[in-house]
Design a protein around this motif. Structure first.
Motif, mmCIF file in Angstrom:
data_model
loop_
_atom_site.group_PDB
_atom_site.id
_atom_site.type_symbol
_atom_site.label_atom_id
_atom_site.label_comp_id
_atom_site.label_asym_id
_atom_site.label_seq_id
_atom_site.Cartn_x
_atom_site.Cartn_y
_atom_site.Cartn_z
ATOM 1 N N ASP A 56 24.523 -31.909 66.017
ATOM 2 C CA ASP A 56 24.004 -31.511 64.707
ATOM 3 C C ASP A 56 25.134 -31.311 63.700
ATOM 4 O O ASP A 56 25.024 -31.736 62.544
ATOM 5 C CB ASP A 56 23.170 -30.230 64.820
ATOM 6 C CG ASP A 56 21.836 -30.467 65.519
ATOM 7 O OD1 ASP A 56 21.511 -31.625 65.847
ATOM 8 O OD2 ASP A 56 21.106 -29.483 65.736
ATOM 9 N N LEU A 87 25.830 -33.394 60.139
ATOM 10 C CA LEU A 87 26.029 -32.723 58.848
ATOM 11 C C LEU A 87 27.380 -33.084 58.235
ATOM 12 O O LEU A 87 27.484 -33.298 57.024
ATOM 13 C CB LEU A 87 25.892 -31.210 59.009
ATOM 14 C CG LEU A 87 24.489 -30.712 59.349
ATOM 15 C CD1 LEU A 87 24.529 -29.226 59.709
ATOM 16 C CD2 LEU A 87 23.521 -30.964 58.206
ATOM 17 N N ASN A 137 28.031 -34.891 54.722
ATOM 18 C CA ASN A 137 28.761 -34.109 53.724
ATOM 19 C C ASN A 137 29.746 -34.959 52.926
ATOM 20 O O ASN A 137 30.420 -34.467 52.031
ATOM 21 C CB ASN A 137 29.471 -32.926 54.389
ATOM 22 C CG ASN A 137 29.816 -31.828 53.419
ATOM 23 O OD1 ASN A 137 29.061 -31.543 52.492
ATOM 24 N ND2 ASN A 137 30.958 -31.200 53.619
ATOM 25 N N LEU A 158 16.802 -31.134 61.719
ATOM 26 C CA LEU A 158 17.635 -30.613 60.624
ATOM 27 C C LEU A 158 16.864 -30.603 59.313
ATOM 28 O O LEU A 158 17.027 -29.690 58.496
ATOM 29 C CB LEU A 158 18.919 -31.443 60.498
ATOM 30 C CG LEU A 158 19.905 -31.314 61.669
ATOM 31 C CD1 LEU A 158 20.981 -32.388 61.569
ATOM 32 C CD2 LEU A 158 20.511 -29.929 61.714
ATOM 33 N N LEU A 192 18.336 -28.315 56.324
ATOM 34 C CA LEU A 192 19.764 -28.628 56.223
ATOM 35 C C LEU A 192 20.027 -30.044 55.726
ATOM 36 O O LEU A 192 21.108 -30.338 55.221
ATOM 37 C CB LEU A 192 20.456 -28.405 57.568
ATOM 38 C CG LEU A 192 20.395 -26.965 58.101
ATOM 39 C CD1 LEU A 192 21.091 -26.863 59.444
ATOM 40 C CD2 LEU A 192 21.000 -25.981 57.112
ATOM 41 N N VAL A 193 19.041 -30.918 55.873
ATOM 42 C CA VAL A 193 19.120 -32.268 55.307
ATOM 43 C C VAL A 193 17.786 -32.581 54.634
ATOM 44 O O VAL A 193 16.770 -31.922 54.903
ATOM 45 C CB VAL A 193 19.450 -33.358 56.368
ATOM 46 C CG1 VAL A 193 20.750 -33.081 57.071
ATOM 47 C CG2 VAL A 193 18.320 -33.552 57.349
ATOM 48 N N ILE A 233 22.713 -34.413 52.880
ATOM 49 C CA ILE A 233 22.849 -32.990 53.182
ATOM 50 C C ILE A 233 22.308 -32.173 52.004
ATOM 51 O O ILE A 233 22.388 -32.607 50.851
ATOM 52 C CB ILE A 233 24.328 -32.640 53.498
ATOM 53 C CG1 ILE A 233 24.437 -31.256 54.143
ATOM 54 C CG2 ILE A 233 25.205 -32.760 52.251
ATOM 55 C CD1 ILE A 233 25.784 -30.997 54.778
ATOM 56 N N GLY A 278 22.688 -27.052 54.006
ATOM 57 C CA GLY A 278 23.553 -27.722 54.967
ATOM 58 C C GLY A 278 25.020 -27.537 54.643
ATOM 59 O O GLY A 278 25.848 -27.299 55.533
ATOM 60 N N TYR A 295 26.016 -24.044 55.547
ATOM 61 C CA TYR A 295 26.226 -23.919 56.988
ATOM 62 C C TYR A 295 27.628 -24.406 57.369
ATOM 63 O O TYR A 295 28.346 -23.743 58.116
ATOM 64 C CB TYR A 295 25.160 -24.700 57.782
ATOM 65 C CG TYR A 295 25.521 -24.751 59.237
ATOM 66 C CD1 TYR A 295 25.341 -23.637 60.052
ATOM 67 C CD2 TYR A 295 26.116 -25.885 59.788
ATOM 68 C CE1 TYR A 295 25.729 -23.661 61.381
ATOM 69 C CE2 TYR A 295 26.499 -25.917 61.107
ATOM 70 C CZ TYR A 295 26.308 -24.799 61.904
ATOM 71 O OH TYR A 295 26.716 -24.816 63.209
#
Length: 87
Positions: free
Chosen positions: A13, A17, A21, A49, A54-55, A65, A69, A72
């Motif tokens: 995961d 991310l 990013n 996710l 987060l996405v 993202i 995300g 995080y």
């Protein structure tokens, strides 16, 4: 320091991310190629996710993202405090 949730599968995961990013919108195949995981695994993890925020998927087959995300990845968000979307 990152605070993963019990629901997360790391390092997969986090690697997903990290790839997202970069600011690119990518599909599961491109992400899988860049993190040396199977496309099906990446696709499944992207759905999770996404459910946790987060996405997001701005268009079918592509992911990016979210602000959560990014938070995080910088250690500013405890993923254990997230609840999955009811979708």
């Amino acid at each position: 320091m990152r605070k993963p949730g019990e629901w997360m599968q790391n390092p997969t995961d986090e690697r997903i991310l990290e790839v997202l990013n970069t600011g690119l919108k990518l599909g599961p195949t491109a992400i899988a190629k860049n993190i040396a995981k199977h496309r099906v695994t990446v696709s499944d993890r992207l759905q999770t996710l996404r459910a946790y925020g987060l996405v997001e998927s701005p268009e079918e087959g592509y992911y990016e993202i979210t602000e959560l995300g990014e938070q995080y990845l910088t250690g500013d968000l405890d993923a254990d405090n997230l609840e999955p979307d009811a979708e």
